[in-house]
Design a protein around this motif. Sequence first.
Motif, PDB file in Angstrom:
ATOM      1  N   HIS A 290      28.786  13.489 -16.253  1.00  0.00           N
ATOM      2  CA  HIS A 290      28.070  12.890 -15.123  1.00  0.00           C
ATOM      3  C   HIS A 290      28.469  13.558 -13.815  1.00  0.00           C
ATOM      4  CE1 HIS A 290      26.530   9.391 -17.473  1.00  0.00           C
ATOM      5  NE2 HIS A 290      27.514   9.783 -18.254  1.00  0.00           N
ATOM      6  N   SER A 291      28.947  14.794 -13.908  1.00  0.00           N
ATOM      7  CA  SER A 291      29.434  15.454 -12.708  1.00  0.00           C
ATOM      8  C   SER A 291      29.196  16.964 -12.780  1.00  0.00           C
ATOM      9  CB  SER A 291      30.927  15.135 -12.550  1.00  0.00           C
ATOM     10  OG  SER A 291      31.523  15.899 -11.563  1.00  0.00           O
TER      11      SER A 291
ATOM     12  N   GLY B  78      30.688   8.717 -13.287  1.00  0.00           N
ATOM     13  CA  GLY B  78      30.060   9.663 -12.372  1.00  0.00           C
ATOM     14  C   GLY B  78      29.987   9.075 -10.978  1.00  0.00           C
ATOM     15  N   LEU B  82      33.066   7.591  -8.715  1.00  0.00           N
ATOM     16  CA  LEU B  82      33.828   8.591  -7.965  1.00  0.00           C
ATOM     17  C   LEU B  82      33.928   8.296  -6.471  1.00  0.00           C
ATOM     18  CD1 LEU B  82      32.912  12.029  -9.567  1.00  0.00           C
ATOM     19  CD2 LEU B  82      35.215  11.134  -9.154  1.00  0.00           C
ATOM     20  N   VAL B 246      32.478  30.818  -6.579  1.00  0.00           N
ATOM     21  CA  VAL B 246      33.379  29.690  -6.850  1.00  0.00           C
ATOM     22  C   VAL B 246      33.824  29.106  -5.511  1.00  0.00           C
ATOM     23  CG1 VAL B 246      35.646  29.024  -7.751  1.00  0.00           C
ATOM     24  CG2 VAL B 246      34.205  30.605  -9.054  1.00  0.00           C
ATOM     25  N   GLU B 261      37.646  15.827  -6.454  1.00  0.00           N
ATOM     26  CA  GLU B 261      36.865  15.540  -7.650  1.00  0.00           C
ATOM     27  C   GLU B 261      35.457  15.063  -7.260  1.00  0.00           C
ATOM     28  OE1 GLU B 261      37.798  12.912 -11.565  1.00  0.00           O
ATOM     29  OE2 GLU B 261      39.512  13.731 -10.475  1.00  0.00           O
ATOM     30  N   ALA B 264      33.495  17.946  -6.216  1.00  0.00           N
ATOM     31  CA  ALA B 264      33.062  18.763  -7.353  1.00  0.00           C
ATOM     32  C   ALA B 264      31.767  18.209  -7.942  1.00  0.00           C
ATOM     33  CB  ALA B 264      34.156  18.828  -8.413  1.00  0.00           C
ATOM     34  N   GLN B 265      31.683  16.880  -8.040  1.00  0.00           N
ATOM     35  CA  GLN B 265      30.428  16.321  -8.547  1.00  0.00           C
ATOM     36  C   GLN B 265      29.282  16.579  -7.580  1.00  0.00           C
ATOM     37  OE1 GLN B 265      29.589  12.148  -8.384  1.00  0.00           O
ATOM     38  NE2 GLN B 265      28.148  12.246 -10.072  1.00  0.00           N
ATOM     39  N   ALA B 268      28.383  20.360  -7.750  1.00  0.00           N
ATOM     40  CA  ALA B 268      27.898  20.869  -9.036  1.00  0.00           C
ATOM     41  C   ALA B 268      26.549  20.266  -9.400  1.00  0.00           C
ATOM     42  CB  ALA B 268      28.919  20.569 -10.133  1.00  0.00           C
ATOM     43  N   GLU B 269      26.454  18.951  -9.261  1.00  0.00           N
ATOM     44  CA  GLU B 269      25.248  18.288  -9.746  1.00  0.00           C
ATOM     45  C   GLU B 269      24.080  18.490  -8.777  1.00  0.00           C
ATOM     46  OE1 GLU B 269      25.345  13.927 -10.669  1.00  0.00           O
ATOM     47  OE2 GLU B 269      25.511  14.647 -12.721  1.00  0.00           O
ATOM     48  N   GLN B 278      27.046  27.253  -6.547  1.00  0.00           N
ATOM     49  CA  GLN B 278      28.462  27.594  -6.456  1.00  0.00           C
ATOM     50  C   GLN B 278      29.261  26.662  -7.374  1.00  0.00           C
ATOM     51  OE1 GLN B 278      30.001  26.969  -2.453  1.00  0.00           O
ATOM     52  NE2 GLN B 278      30.777  29.072  -2.420  1.00  0.00           N
ATOM     53  N   THR B 279      30.201  27.217  -8.123  1.00  0.00           N
ATOM     54  CA  THR B 279      31.016  26.413  -9.032  1.00  0.00           C
ATOM     55  C   THR B 279      32.197  25.818  -8.287  1.00  0.00           C
ATOM     56  OG1 THR B 279      30.467  27.839 -10.901  1.00  0.00           O
ATOM     57  CG2 THR B 279      32.434  26.457 -11.119  1.00  0.00           C
ATOM     58  N   PRO B 280      32.309  24.488  -8.233  1.00  0.00           N
ATOM     59  CA  PRO B 280      33.482  23.907  -7.583  1.00  0.00           C
ATOM     60  C   PRO B 280      34.696  23.970  -8.500  1.00  0.00           C
ATOM     61  CG  PRO B 280      32.032  22.173  -8.391  1.00  0.00           C
ATOM     62  CD  PRO B 280      31.354  23.469  -8.708  1.00  0.00           C
ATOM     63  N   ALA B 281      35.834  24.315  -7.931  1.00  0.00           N
ATOM     64  CA  ALA B 281      37.105  24.241  -8.655  1.00  0.00           C
ATOM     65  C   ALA B 281      38.008  23.338  -7.832  1.00  0.00           C
ATOM     66  CB  ALA B 281      37.722  25.621  -8.817  1.00  0.00           C
ATOM     67  N   ARG B 282      38.804  22.521  -8.518  1.00  0.00           N
ATOM     68  CA  ARG B 282      39.644  21.563  -7.807  1.00  0.00           C
ATOM     69  C   ARG B 282      41.063  22.085  -7.747  1.00  0.00           C
ATOM     70  NH1 ARG B 282      37.032  17.648 -11.738  1.00  0.00           N
ATOM     71  NH2 ARG B 282      39.057  17.316 -12.689  1.00  0.00           N
ATOM     72  N   ALA B 283      41.662  21.993  -6.592  1.00  0.00           N
ATOM     73  CA  ALA B 283      43.063  22.374  -6.454  1.00  0.00           C
ATOM     74  C   ALA B 283      43.719  21.382  -5.501  1.00  0.00           C
ATOM     75  CB  ALA B 283      43.179  23.797  -5.933  1.00  0.00           C
TER      76      ALA B 283
END
Lengths: 428, 428
Positions: A290-291, B78, B82, B246, B261, B264-265, B268-269, B278-283
């Motif tokens: 869902h994300s 989702g 979130l 990214v 987080e 990121a949703q 991405a969605e 663009q692909t989210p990455a979490r740090a």
Amino acid sequence: MYVDLGNVLDSTPGLSREQLERLDDRVADAHERIEAGRADAEHGYAALNLPETTDPDEIRAAVEPFGDAEAVLTVGIGGSALGAATVSEALGGDVDAYFLDNVDPEDTTRLLDSLPLDSTAVNVVSRSGTTAETLANFLVVREAMESADVDWTEQTFVTTGDEGNLRQLAEKHDLPALKVPDGVPGRFSALSTVGLACAAIQGHDLDAILAGAADEADKLSGSLFDSPAYAYGAASYALDRRGATVNAMMPYAESLEYFAEWFAQLWAESLGKEGVGQTPARALGATDQHSQLQLYRAGRHDKLVTLVRPREREDRPIPETELEGLSYLGGSTLGELLDAEFEATEASLAAAGQPNIRVEIDRVDERGVGELLYGMEAACVLYGELENVSTFTQPAVEWGKRAARGLLGGGDFEEADAVSDKTRLEIE
Amino acid sequence: MYVDLGNVLDSTPGLSREQLERLDDRVADAHERIEAGRADAEHGYAALNLPETTDPDEIRAAVEPFGDAEAVLTVGIGGSALGAATVSEALGGDVDAYFLDNVDPEDTTRLLDSLPLDSTAVNVVSRSGTTAETLANFLVVREAMESADVDWTEQTFVTTGDEGNLRQLAEKHDLPALKVPDGVPGRFSALSTVGLACAAIQGHDLDAILAGAADEADKLSGSLFDSPAYAYGAASYALDRRGATVNAMMPYAESLEYFAEWFAQLWAESLGKEGVGQTPARALGATDQHSQLQLYRAGRHDKLVTLVRPREREDRPIPETELEGLSYLGGSTLGELLDAEFEATEASLAAAGQPNIRVEIDRVDERGVGELLYGMEAACVLYGELENVSTFTQPAVEWGKRAARGLLGGGDFEEADAVSDKTRLEIE
């Protein structure tokens, strides 16, 4: 560990059986280099010997004084915390495990205010004994204990190298001390004293963890078709080279959420060198369907999605229901729902031609965790050989460390000057 | 919210001032379309009106019966969980907030065994009232309460649409019910009933959250140089188009871990459509300096790193120390150490030519959280306009939902057949 490469055969980018067979010649060569490195216990390769070289009795003896602890607090950062957190999160247990792996003052205060300090075992982990974040946190924790009239020397042990501040501190105050093994970089230390002391305090079976890892070690061979670890490492490498420059690690188990974080460090710090290296992204099934799934399915074909699950879990039935349209859920279980979502997501990605790999273990238990961690480490080492990078070093983090130290008045570093020279274009 | 684009001016990929000025013409056009969408409360665009349309009194009234709750459990997945988790994690509070946002049986059992069920408020969140994971979890929670002789109807409220299972359930059992606003997709609902009910039970100031969001809304204008949100959205879009595919979202605050987080949703969605996004990455800073930074600095130039921090925090001194080589830490504070690491990392990336953007808020408080969430939502909407994607839909997740439903016997769906036809190439 089981690895299923079926869904990379017809994906874009993808690998045909012929391509995998050609790749296998390179795997054989890389395996020889890895075995030579292991035989000589070379820096880094020594990590793949940990299932044999780690002595669980030594770890149990060191933590024996903390048998009655209600909580265990690991003070470390990066590889000095992530392995322990991964094992501990996966296996759970009645002794609560906490990790002080950041220098956020608000979070630190919140944690120290909530911990039962007089029954918390504190493990300070730093090979060098000079890691700024870890030592700063240790000083803060020690002061909090003193303020609470808790004798910190009775509650603290260290995991460190043969020399340095923490070793000296242990000698001075007669603290239990575990040795960080030589030749094992932090991100490869989960199966050593560094990763297992916390699990020992929680009462987990270290022998079973190491046995799982040893099983996976025994499968390393000159062919990716015989070794799940090499199958994963080789396919990831080849997919990256063909355009899957992101690796989305997506376990379907809340208990493996930290595993994805551990994997991200392993992958990023080992392989991110000289303009190459697959970018790890962390996800969690089924939640992130869902994300992230919209992107993973319909976005660029620049991702490998790795779906991880245990084959068995403690399950829980979904009650029968009168709710409209949901009768199909009643009589099923949460585990069946989760598995259906796992397989549906995998098929959904495959139907869209997006490469994905299935990784399974039997259960999220000691043995399964040992297999998974060792398997991914061996996969990473193989990837590094194929990519020809210096897998076991992390030179790019030094610049920032010097800059930060300079900013704090810890010496004269030219990197610190770059900070004040920052170009600004601020919108507010 | 403050956005500093300085470090994208000289990076690779990067954006010169001229390129930003040319981009600004497109921002002006996109802003017109966004304002038209807001004026008509069109699907999705309506989310940008929430600072005005959300009624905090309505939310406070609905949760008033739960004023004495020790804990609040949000059952959703989702976007239904979130936003609430992000606000709640950022602001903390004495009422513990839990989220059942997965269908992991082991985790669910652990949670239900540890919760004080008779003093836990349960918020079941699903617009349609048919979300499989959420309804399955609700059934499990309801049964656990019944088994514990707790009257679930006294402890439960729903957040849902005008119709469906949850609405009917609320009417039948006289449960408090909040309305999910029309035209607001889940991932854009943090500033509505969906994201704020949990915060209300925790006693946070909803008016201040909405005021922060309104401040950010007021800054939306036809120029990226006047609006932090648009500056961030436009620069992210243009950098993606130039190769930064990214986006590593790296807050320097433990309390903003969930924010990454949520981001990121959102990203991405909303943007992962038709082969783009663009692909989210979490740090998380500073922790991930010991994990992802090696890759971010020395890997491919395919990443934008977004560094987020509050300008002020509750700080905590680092005690003076006799430890060798660490005297520079003593007399400093954890917050100063964290800020030094933030600036050092930023400079380290800049020195390597890796694009990065600084995002700041004054504090992680109600107002700051409102600014940050609204700002990122507006940034995302702008990005979607510039990329010309359908920002507010998520068509790619439907395939897997049908497959999972078919697998569980919930109907005849051809997608389920693809699951059993999976190509296998298993290595064990």
